[in-house]
Design an enzyme around this catalytic site. Structure first.
Site, PDB file in Angstrom:
ATOM      1  N   GLY A  46      -1.950 -26.184 -13.925  1.00  0.00           N
ATOM      2  CA  GLY A  46      -1.194 -26.669 -12.776  1.00  0.00           C
ATOM      3  C   GLY A  46      -1.669 -25.979 -11.510  1.00  0.00           C
ATOM      4  CD  GLN A  51      -1.014 -22.087  -7.229  1.00  0.00           C
ATOM      5  OE1 GLN A  51      -0.736 -23.180  -7.694  1.00  0.00           O
ATOM      6  NE2 GLN A  51      -1.418 -21.087  -7.991  1.00  0.00           N
ATOM      7  CB  CYS A  94       0.539 -17.877 -11.529  1.00  0.00           C
ATOM      8  SG  CYS A  94       0.448 -18.678  -9.919  1.00  0.00           S
ATOM      9  CG  LEU A  95      -4.866 -21.171 -11.749  1.00  0.00           C
ATOM     10  CD1 LEU A  95      -5.387 -22.517 -11.262  1.00  0.00           C
ATOM     11  CD2 LEU A  95      -5.871 -20.519 -12.691  1.00  0.00           C
ATOM     12  CG  HIS A 136       4.499 -22.065 -12.504  1.00  0.00           C
ATOM     13  ND1 HIS A 136       4.398 -20.808 -13.067  1.00  0.00           N
ATOM     14  CD2 HIS A 136       3.522 -22.122 -11.550  1.00  0.00           C
ATOM     15  CE1 HIS A 136       3.406 -20.149 -12.471  1.00  0.00           C
ATOM     16  NE2 HIS A 136       2.858 -20.924 -11.555  1.00  0.00           N
ATOM     17  CD  GLU A 137       1.691 -25.387 -10.727  1.00  0.00           C
ATOM     18  OE1 GLU A 137       1.427 -25.037  -9.559  1.00  0.00           O
ATOM     19  OE2 GLU A 137       1.313 -24.749 -11.718  1.00  0.00           O
ATOM     20  CG  HIS A 140       3.142 -22.205  -6.597  1.00  0.00           C
ATOM     21  ND1 HIS A 140       2.830 -20.909  -6.250  1.00  0.00           N
ATOM     22  CD2 HIS A 140       2.729 -22.344  -7.874  1.00  0.00           C
ATOM     23  CE1 HIS A 140       2.242 -20.306  -7.274  1.00  0.00           C
ATOM     24  NE2 HIS A 140       2.170 -21.155  -8.278  1.00  0.00           N
TER      25      HIS A 140
HETATM   26 ZN    ZN Z   1       1.380 -20.698 -10.108  1.00  0.00          ZN
END
Ligand code: ZN
Length: 174
Positions: A46, A51, A94-95, A136-137, A140
């Site tokens: 995701g 991000q 998470c990236l 989660h996304e 953000h």
């Molecule tokens: Zn994330």
């Protein structure tokens, strides 16, 4: 297709509230496509526009297993319509917080409304990993990271390690 640089924590751009898109037009479609390629390359399941430094309410997701065909999802202006009382715990990563993981509790099932790639209003019901990933996304888009759901002590440890890793990557001016 251009790869987008992924912002890692701590960074003030990850704490901003993202603005809705007026419509899913060619510009947003291009952003969605580039975000998806960036996510696959990372690799991740995701990615949210903040991000990659774009403060817009756009997320992309693909929770398919490696052995399954790709199942890309592109969502603009996602809104939660319903969340289950049942809670599920997933060890999230998470990236933007590379190499850090923590158990996070979230509703196990959700219903979400969003604009798809064609600017059509859609609804989606999700459970399990997909439900976790969408939540989660969507976090953000509010400037919330998964570490904001865990204890301040654990969050502090992770963020300090990330800050240190970032300092070591930044060249020291001579
Ligand atoms: Zn994330």
């Amino acid at each position: 297709m251009a790869m987008l640089p992924i912002i890692t924590a701590p960074d003030p751009r990850l704490k901003l509230k993202a603005k809705p898109v007026a419509a899913v037009d060619d510009k947003i479609r291009k952003l969605m496509a580039e975000m998806l390629e960036t996510m696959y390359a990372a690799p991740g399941i995701g990615l949210a526009a903040p991000q990659v430094g774009v403060a817009r309410r756009v997320i992309v997701i693909d929770c398919a297993r490696d052995s399954e065909p790709r199942q890309p999802l592109k969502l603009a202006n996602p809104e939660l319509l319903w969340t289950s009382d049942e809670i599920m715990t997933v060890n999230e990563g998470c990236l933007s917080l590379p190499e850090h993981y923590a158990d996070v509790e979230r509703p196990a099932a959700i219903r979400v409304r969003y604009l798809d790639e064609q600017n059509e209003i859609r609804e989606l019901e999700a459970k399990g990993l997909l439900a976790t990933c969408i939540q989660h996304e969507m976090d953000h888009l509010e400037g919330v990271l998964f570490v904001d759901h865990i204890s301040a002590l654990k969050r502090g440890i992770i963020l300090r390690k990330l800050a240190k890793a970032k300092r070591q990557k930044t060249p020291v001016p001579a």
